[in-house]
Each structure stands twice: as structure tokens, then as C-alpha cells.
Design a protein around this motif. Structure first.
Motif, PDB file in Angstrom:
ATOM      1  N   ARG A 295     -33.048  51.386  11.341  1.00  0.00           N
ATOM      2  CA  ARG A 295     -33.263  50.352  12.354  1.00  0.00           C
ATOM      3  C   ARG A 295     -32.242  50.508  13.481  1.00  0.00           C
ATOM      4  NH1 ARG A 295     -37.630  50.792   9.710  1.00  0.00           N
ATOM      5  NH2 ARG A 295     -38.042  49.246   8.088  1.00  0.00           N
TER       6      ARG A 295
ATOM      7  N   GLU B 193     -45.181  56.848   5.783  1.00  0.00           N
ATOM      8  CA  GLU B 193     -43.895  56.694   5.095  1.00  0.00           C
ATOM      9  C   GLU B 193     -42.757  57.410   5.823  1.00  0.00           C
ATOM     10  OE1 GLU B 193     -46.433  58.464   4.166  1.00  0.00           O
ATOM     11  OE2 GLU B 193     -45.731  60.463   3.602  1.00  0.00           O
TER      12      GLU B 193
ATOM     13  N   ILE C  58     -44.644  48.188  11.337  1.00  0.00           N
ATOM     14  CA  ILE C  58     -43.958  48.555  10.090  1.00  0.00           C
ATOM     15  C   ILE C  58     -43.556  47.328   9.280  1.00  0.00           C
ATOM     16  CG2 ILE C  58     -43.042  50.731  11.011  1.00  0.00           C
ATOM     17  CD1 ILE C  58     -40.279  49.038  11.089  1.00  0.00           C
ATOM     18  N   GLY C  59     -44.155  46.190   9.547  1.00  0.00           N
ATOM     19  CA  GLY C  59     -43.790  44.982   8.806  1.00  0.00           C
ATOM     20  C   GLY C  59     -44.992  44.075   8.619  1.00  0.00           C
ATOM     21  N   HIS C  60     -44.694  42.817   8.320  1.00  0.00           N
ATOM     22  CA  HIS C  60     -45.788  41.849   8.184  1.00  0.00           C
ATOM     23  C   HIS C  60     -46.553  41.768   9.508  1.00  0.00           C
ATOM     24  CE1 HIS C  60     -47.947  38.615   6.278  1.00  0.00           C
ATOM     25  NE2 HIS C  60     -47.865  37.935   7.411  1.00  0.00           N
TER      26      HIS C  60
ATOM     27  N   ASN D 288     -54.429  43.110   3.883  1.00  0.00           N
ATOM     28  CA  ASN D 288     -54.170  43.565   2.523  1.00  0.00           C
ATOM     29  C   ASN D 288     -55.302  44.418   1.960  1.00  0.00           C
ATOM     30  OD1 ASN D 288     -52.457  40.549   2.042  1.00  0.00           O
ATOM     31  ND2 ASN D 288     -51.536  42.530   1.645  1.00  0.00           N
TER      32      ASN D 288
ATOM     33  N   GLN E  52     -41.899  51.734  -2.710  1.00  0.00           N
ATOM     34  CA  GLN E  52     -43.336  51.985  -2.511  1.00  0.00           C
ATOM     35  C   GLN E  52     -43.742  51.527  -1.120  1.00  0.00           C
ATOM     36  OE1 GLN E  52     -45.902  50.437  -5.554  1.00  0.00           O
ATOM     37  NE2 GLN E  52     -47.755  51.204  -4.588  1.00  0.00           N
ATOM     38  N   GLU E  53     -44.304  52.441  -0.359  1.00  0.00           N
ATOM     39  CA  GLU E  53     -44.700  52.205   1.024  1.00  0.00           C
ATOM     40  C   GLU E  53     -45.535  50.921   1.175  1.00  0.00           C
ATOM     41  OE1 GLU E  53     -43.864  53.272   3.796  1.00  0.00           O
ATOM     42  OE2 GLU E  53     -45.506  52.672   5.087  1.00  0.00           O
ATOM     43  N   ASN E  54     -45.144  50.112   2.142  1.00  0.00           N
ATOM     44  CA  ASN E  54     -45.860  48.870   2.455  1.00  0.00           C
ATOM     45  C   ASN E  54     -45.998  47.955   1.253  1.00  0.00           C
ATOM     46  OD1 ASN E  54     -47.310  46.908   3.864  1.00  0.00           O
ATOM     47  ND2 ASN E  54     -49.261  48.029   3.793  1.00  0.00           N
ATOM     48  N   TYR E  55     -44.977  47.938   0.385  1.00  0.00           N
ATOM     49  CA  TYR E  55     -45.098  47.100  -0.810  1.00  0.00           C
ATOM     50  C   TYR E  55     -43.735  46.554  -1.249  1.00  0.00           C
ATOM     51  CZ  TYR E  55     -47.583  45.474  -4.967  1.00  0.00           C
ATOM     52  OH  TYR E  55     -48.147  44.708  -5.952  1.00  0.00           O
ATOM     53  N   VAL E  56     -43.043  47.261  -2.143  1.00  0.00           N
ATOM     54  CA  VAL E  56     -41.772  46.738  -2.653  1.00  0.00           C
ATOM     55  C   VAL E  56     -40.737  47.839  -2.853  1.00  0.00           C
ATOM     56  CG1 VAL E  56     -42.859  44.787  -3.869  1.00  0.00           C
ATOM     57  CG2 VAL E  56     -42.431  46.940  -5.104  1.00  0.00           C
TER      58      VAL E  56
ATOM     59  N   LEU F 295     -50.687  49.159  -3.289  1.00  0.00           N
ATOM     60  CA  LEU F 295     -51.812  49.279  -2.381  1.00  0.00           C
ATOM     61  C   LEU F 295     -52.174  50.736  -2.140  1.00  0.00           C
ATOM     62  CD1 LEU F 295     -50.695  46.632   0.211  1.00  0.00           C
ATOM     63  CD2 LEU F 295     -52.582  46.437  -1.399  1.00  0.00           C
TER      64      LEU F 295
ATOM     65  N   TYR G  96     -50.376  46.312   9.359  1.00  0.00           N
ATOM     66  CA  TYR G  96     -49.424  47.373   9.014  1.00  0.00           C
ATOM     67  C   TYR G  96     -50.080  48.727   9.256  1.00  0.00           C
ATOM     68  CZ  TYR G  96     -45.653  49.623   6.342  1.00  0.00           C
ATOM     69  OH  TYR G  96     -44.580  50.388   5.954  1.00  0.00           O
TER      70      TYR G  96
ATOM     71  N   TYR H 253     -42.484  38.932   3.474  1.00  0.00           N
ATOM     72  CA  TYR H 253     -41.507  39.999   3.729  1.00  0.00           C
ATOM     73  C   TYR H 253     -40.098  39.474   3.451  1.00  0.00           C
ATOM     74  CZ  TYR H 253     -39.546  44.099   6.125  1.00  0.00           C
ATOM     75  OH  TYR H 253     -38.892  45.254   6.414  1.00  0.00           O
TER      76      TYR H 253
ATOM     77  N   PRO I 124     -47.681  40.759   0.094  1.00  0.00           N
ATOM     78  CA  PRO I 124     -48.618  40.950  -1.034  1.00  0.00           C
ATOM     79  C   PRO I 124     -48.849  39.633  -1.766  1.00  0.00           C
ATOM     80  CG  PRO I 124     -46.436  41.679  -1.677  1.00  0.00           C
ATOM     81  CD  PRO I 124     -46.314  41.174  -0.258  1.00  0.00           C
TER      82      PRO I 124
ATOM     83  N   ARG J  68     -37.220  52.370  -7.230  1.00  0.00           N
ATOM     84  CA  ARG J  68     -38.587  52.449  -6.721  1.00  0.00           C
ATOM     85  C   ARG J  68     -38.614  52.024  -5.260  1.00  0.00           C
ATOM     86  NH1 ARG J  68     -43.197  48.028  -8.638  1.00  0.00           N
ATOM     87  NH2 ARG J  68     -44.948  48.992  -7.577  1.00  0.00           N
TER      88      ARG J  68
ATOM     89  N   LEU K 194     -46.556  54.506  -8.146  1.00  0.00           N
ATOM     90  CA  LEU K 194     -46.026  53.202  -7.737  1.00  0.00           C
ATOM     91  C   LEU K 194     -44.719  53.309  -6.952  1.00  0.00           C
ATOM     92  CD1 LEU K 194     -46.694  51.241 -11.058  1.00  0.00           C
ATOM     93  CD2 LEU K 194     -48.190  51.406  -9.063  1.00  0.00           C
TER      94      LEU K 194
ATOM     95  N   SER L 273     -35.215  48.142   3.364  1.00  0.00           N
ATOM     96  CA  SER L 273     -36.562  48.503   3.841  1.00  0.00           C
ATOM     97  C   SER L 273     -36.685  49.974   4.194  1.00  0.00           C
ATOM     98  CB  SER L 273     -36.923  47.642   5.058  1.00  0.00           C
ATOM     99  OG  SER L 273     -35.986  47.840   6.107  1.00  0.00           O
TER     100      SER L 273
ATOM    101  N   GLN M 115     -37.494  48.208  -5.542  1.00  0.00           N
ATOM    102  CA  GLN M 115     -37.155  47.577  -6.821  1.00  0.00           C
ATOM    103  C   GLN M 115     -35.896  48.213  -7.407  1.00  0.00           C
ATOM    104  OE1 GLN M 115     -40.629  46.959  -9.334  1.00  0.00           O
ATOM    105  NE2 GLN M 115     -39.482  47.577 -11.132  1.00  0.00           N
TER     106      GLN M 115
ATOM    107  N   GLU N 238     -36.587  46.045  12.617  1.00  0.00           N
ATOM    108  CA  GLU N 238     -36.856  45.556  11.266  1.00  0.00           C
ATOM    109  C   GLU N 238     -38.045  44.587  11.225  1.00  0.00           C
ATOM    110  OE1 GLU N 238     -36.027  46.370   8.425  1.00  0.00           O
ATOM    111  OE2 GLU N 238     -36.479  44.613   7.224  1.00  0.00           O
ATOM    112  N   ASN N 239     -38.931  44.847  10.277  1.00  0.00           N
ATOM    113  CA  ASN N 239     -40.110  43.987  10.043  1.00  0.00           C
ATOM    114  C   ASN N 239     -40.957  43.819  11.299  1.00  0.00           C
ATOM    115  OD1 ASN N 239     -41.958  42.307   8.780  1.00  0.00           O
ATOM    116  ND2 ASN N 239     -40.664  40.480   8.863  1.00  0.00           N
TER     117      ASN N 239
ATOM    118  N   ILE O 126     -41.286  44.721   1.147  1.00  0.00           N
ATOM    119  CA  ILE O 126     -40.941  45.495   2.352  1.00  0.00           C
ATOM    120  C   ILE O 126     -42.169  45.812   3.206  1.00  0.00           C
ATOM    121  CG2 ILE O 126     -38.917  46.580   1.298  1.00  0.00           C
ATOM    122  CD1 ILE O 126     -40.871  49.148   1.143  1.00  0.00           C
ATOM    123  N   GLY O 127     -43.261  45.093   3.017  1.00  0.00           N
ATOM    124  CA  GLY O 127     -44.459  45.380   3.797  1.00  0.00           C
ATOM    125  C   GLY O 127     -45.231  44.112   4.075  1.00  0.00           C
TER     126      GLY O 127
END
Lengths: 299, 299
Positions: free
Chosen positions: A220, A213, A191-193, A290, B97-101, A11, A168, B168, B195, B95, B225, B216, B103, A98-99, B191-192
Motif C-alpha cells: 500500500r 493475485e 482490490i477491496g469491498h 460474491n 486466499q485471494e479475495n477471501y481471508v 471463492l 472486486y 473487510y 463473505p 493461509r 484454500l 492484506s 489466517q 488499502e481496501n 481481505i476481500g
């Protein structure tokens, strides 16, 4: 092995997004998100008023927040007064759940004068719908009849009233048990969903434009609701200043894409229909939280 | 000053949740989420099969992931084979990535035998709807006609097919440009904000049951990414093991609330209608990814 995962695009709207997908129609070239933004006329970008920008200095760097002067004018004015009083100098990140949210303010054992700021304010949980032009999203929303964007923020409406949504990166003003018990002295960021159940229950006052970021990775807290159990765990905020009070060479000339612009409509379209070759199912739908809200540093 | 913000309650379902709100009806006592869970019959909890649990050891602690054997049996079997081969020992978080994943996987410069695991697998992006009982949510969803819960996971459906949703904490198997290019060797966790545009485009294979707060907060990568630009920035994974391969005294007896139970329906109701006194607007709606999926350590 990781290069081949590049298709799991993000994103981060300023990151390059490859677009090698089939054209949606013979006369409609597919543009990547980066191309859409590069081709935007200058008039589709809005220079953010430095008087509405909070610069918050943390040990790891700087966070910049835009206050929503149109949706929460009372809270915006109060937060501006608190910033002018240097109210948050030496304040701290008190909570990281968290979340959910990261929250900051002053320890009650270490108070500081509020200057022209007030300790409590009238509730500002929504506004009359009639006062706002909303760029609407076509897809259903779990929480509201109408969702979209106004003045650069994600918003929702029930037809009669409109409010900013807890997406977010949105910032809100903590409150106690009564509607009038908030002031902006204690702020939190999502900072979460998106905890959209907070919508209309508390005043959202702005959003993070830069440095999200730094907030999202706060360790947490292990106390109830993610509060840190000891002062040593908190992260100190050295200062919070309005951009308008900073020397010119310390300001960042932030521009946000106007959410009532044709370019923003193209951004929405490009995120609703994922035409990048990686997507096997182009989706064709999107949730309010999103949709990226592009920010850039102006010249 | 912070105590009065305690009403900004969280999603952490095992935290105490005050409930002093007005009763919804004369014969229906209001129960807090904690009370609902405390009063659940033992049969409403499900002991997770240790063969479906991945224990991932990080420097800061342990993450435990449940694999979704019903929704993604091929990926589950392959991930189990890779774990038995100790494939991820010495792998790393590649990896963030802010507000995403976030990995993880192996650096291609440091390969390791896959044992009985496969390097690519057939796509497992959805399943026939007819094979699953879904505890449905009544509220609209931006992405799917039907959403709810099955086998302990958040799921969606279009009537003919069903799939696990990218909420999430959900874990997925990275893939390249073709549908069959994933294997589970490279995994990511959300982690966001959900998606959901990834739904049906990639295989979701499970969810984090414990230790999500370790993943997270991984510092965000500064490469495209969110990949880390240097190996030194990565966090090393010392081992990933199936619970069934661990000595009994190293296993955690995790139980998840059955998503087809009456107790879980009460959980949904208590989160749709926020009867805690702090809430001025009780909401009455909920998004799929805002419903807590309770986990506890069994006796």
C-alpha cells in the motif's frame, strides 16, 4: 489442526469444493461447484476474443484483463489503440490504496505518444437497459433496483439504464473532475469491498481474468489516496499488449462461463444455497459481487 | 496527470477529503468527512479497553485487533487466556486466499500449552437481538433484514437474533465441521469482498483497528484454500499480547468513534450522499461494509 478448517471454503471456483451435504430433495442430487463446471456443455463456455484481452507484464508475472466491448465500446476501442501504440510500456503501478484500488499509468514526466488513442473520451457510465439481457439475481442489493450479469460481467440497472458494477477485480478508467476527462490511459482495479458508490460516476471497462493475485498484494502506498511517495516504490509495467498482437504461442486461450447459460444459473444456485456439510446455516441469499465468474484455460 | 484523479477518493477516513460541492440546503453546510471527525465532541470517541486489544507482531510491523467482548464474550475470554499464555509466540500466517481471508495459528507439529485457554468452545454465532441497540442503516442488504452498527462493529439481524457481519477487516475464529469446534486459537481476517455467507456459520470475534495493510498484502498461498505449501512461505508471528499486559510505553491509546453517536450518524450521511464535487451521481445509498469505522490515536 488446519486440515479441519478446510470447510471454510473459498471463492476460487477452480479449487475443488467438497459436497457431502444432505440432498435438497429426493430427485435433485447435490452437485459441488467443481462438478457443475465439469459437467457444463462446451457451448456454455465462451472463448474470449483475443482482441479484447490486455496482457500486462509485471516483474512477478502476467495479468490478463478482458475489456467490456459491449458496455464501454468507446473506452475499449481507445484502450486497444493505446495498447497498439505500446503506450504502457515502461508505465508503472502508481497507487495502491488499502481496501480500495490499485491504479497504473504513466508518470507525467515520462510521456509517450498515444498513437490513435485519444486523451479524453465521452462519458460511458451506463447504457440503455433495453439493449441488454440480464441474468438477474433474486436478492436485494444496497445500491440498485436490479442486479445480475450480462456478457460475463456483474451489472446493475435502474430499469432505464444499466452499468457494470464495481465488484472486486473490476477494472475502471480514471478520470478528473469532468465526466469526459477519462480515456483509459490510467486504469484501476478494485482490490477491496466493492466500492459501488463509484458506479455511474466513472467508466468500468473490464475485469481481471487472470493474475489478480499479483495486483491485490501491491504494497500500500503511504501518500494521500495510496499513491506511492517516491518513484522507487512503484512497480514497473514492462509491456501491455492485446492478445491479437501477440504471437500465437504467447496467447492464453481463456474461456469464461456464459452468464446467460444454464450452467451459470446452477453456479448461482450453488453459491446462494451452501449445501456443503460445513455450513450450518445454508444462507439462501447472495450479493452480486460474491457470485464467482468462472474462467478456464481452453484446449 | 495523476493529480486530476484525486477525486477518486478513498475510504481511508483519516485522509483529507475535499468538499467543494453544492450545499444540500440553505441552512445545512456541507462538511467533509475530515471536518465531521475534527468537530466531534470528545464524548463521541471511545477509548478501547487495552484488555480487549491484541497486539500481533509481524516482521513488517504491528497489527492491533479489538476483540468484541459484547458479541462474543466466550471467545474473547478464551483469546485473552491464549494471549496471556503467549500461545501465538512463534505461530505463523498459514493461509492467504485471494479475495477471501488471511489466517494464522500454530503448526500442529509445533504445539504450545494453552494455559487457561480451551481447545474448543460453545458456538457464539449470534446473540439475542433484544440485548443490543443498533444504529440502523436505511438501505437494503443482500443478506439480512436489518443491518447497522453496535459497540463499534458492523452487525446484522433477523429481528430475533443479531450477529457481527463478515466485512473487510473483521476477524473470525476458524472452526471444523461442528459448531463447537472453534476456540479462537486459529484466527482469520477478511481481505476481500465481504463473505457474508459466513455470517452465523462461524464466530466473528473482532476487527483490525491498525495494521490491516500488513495482512492484506500477504502473498497468496498456492495450495488449496490459499494455504502455503511449504513452511518457508509462511510469515512468522513473533508475539501476540494483550494491551493490558504490555508496558505502558508500548501501548497505543486507540479511540474509535462511538457508533451510537451523532457524529457517526453524520459520517454515515456523508458517505451515503457523496457531495464532493467529483461525484456526478451523489449515490444516496450505502452498503453496511462500505461505512468507515473511524479510529484515531488518542492523546
Amino acid at each position: 489442526m488446519f486440515a479441519r478448517l478446510a470447510g471454510l471454503v473459498g471463492l476460487g471456483v477452480l479449487a475443488a469444493c467438497a459436497s457431502s451435504a444432505a440432498s435438497p430433495g429426493p430427485d435433485q442430487p447435490v452437485r459441488s461447484l467443481a462438478e457443475i463446471l465439469e459437467q457444463a456443455p462446451a457451448s456454455d463456455w465462451r472463448t474470449v476474443d483475443q482482441n479484447n484481452l490486455l496482457y500486462m507484464q509485471l516483474p512477478a508475472g502476467r495479468v490478463i484483463i478482458e475489456l467490456a466491448a459491449d458496455y464501454t465500446p468507446l473506452h475499449t476501442a481507445n484502450i486497444q489503440a493505446l495498447a497498439r501504440a505500446h503506450y504502457w510500456d515502461g508505465a508503472a503501478i502508481m497507487r495502491s490504496q488499502e481496501n480500495y484500488v490499485v491504479q497504473w499509468g504513466r508518470d507525467e514526466a515520462d510521456p509517450r505518444p498515444m498513437g490513435d488513442g485519444q486523451a479524453t473520451l465521452a462519458a460511458e457510465f451506463d447504457q440503455p437497459r433495453a439493449g441488454f439481457e440480464i441474468t438477474r439475481l433474486p436478492d436485494p442489493d444496497s445500491y440498485a433496483r436490479e442486479v445480475g450479469f450480462a456478457h460475463g460481467f456483474p451489472v446493475a440497472s435502474n430499469g432505464a439504464r444499466t452499468w457494470m458494477a464495481h465488484c472486486y477485480g473490476m477494472v475502471g478508467a480514471g478520470r478528473g473532475d469532468t465526466a469526459e476527462s477519462g480515456s483509459g490511459a490510467e486504469l484501476y482495479v478494485v482490490i477491496g469491498h466493492a466500492p459501488r458508490h463509484l458506479d455511474r460516476n466513472i467508466a468500468t471497462v473490464g475485469r481481471v481474468l487472470q493474475g489478480m493475485e499479483l495486483l491485490s498484494v501491491m504494497p500500500r502506498g503511504t501518500g494521500p489516496l495510496g499513491f506511492y511517495e517516491t518513484p522507487a516504490e512503484r512497480t514497473t509495467i514492462s509491456s501491455v499488449r492485446l492478445g491479437s498482437e501477440l504471437p500465437a504461442n504467447e496467447r492464453v486461450n481463456l474461456e469464461t462461463l456464459r452468464t446467460d447459460s444454464e450452467t451459470f444459473r446452477a453456479v448461482i444456485d450453488s453459491r446462494r444455497f451452501r449445501r456443503e456439510s460445513w455450513f450450518l446455516d445454508p444462507v439462501g441469499r447472495i450479493n452480486l459481487c460474491n457470485v464467482p465468474l468462472p474462467v478456464r484455460v481452453g484446449g
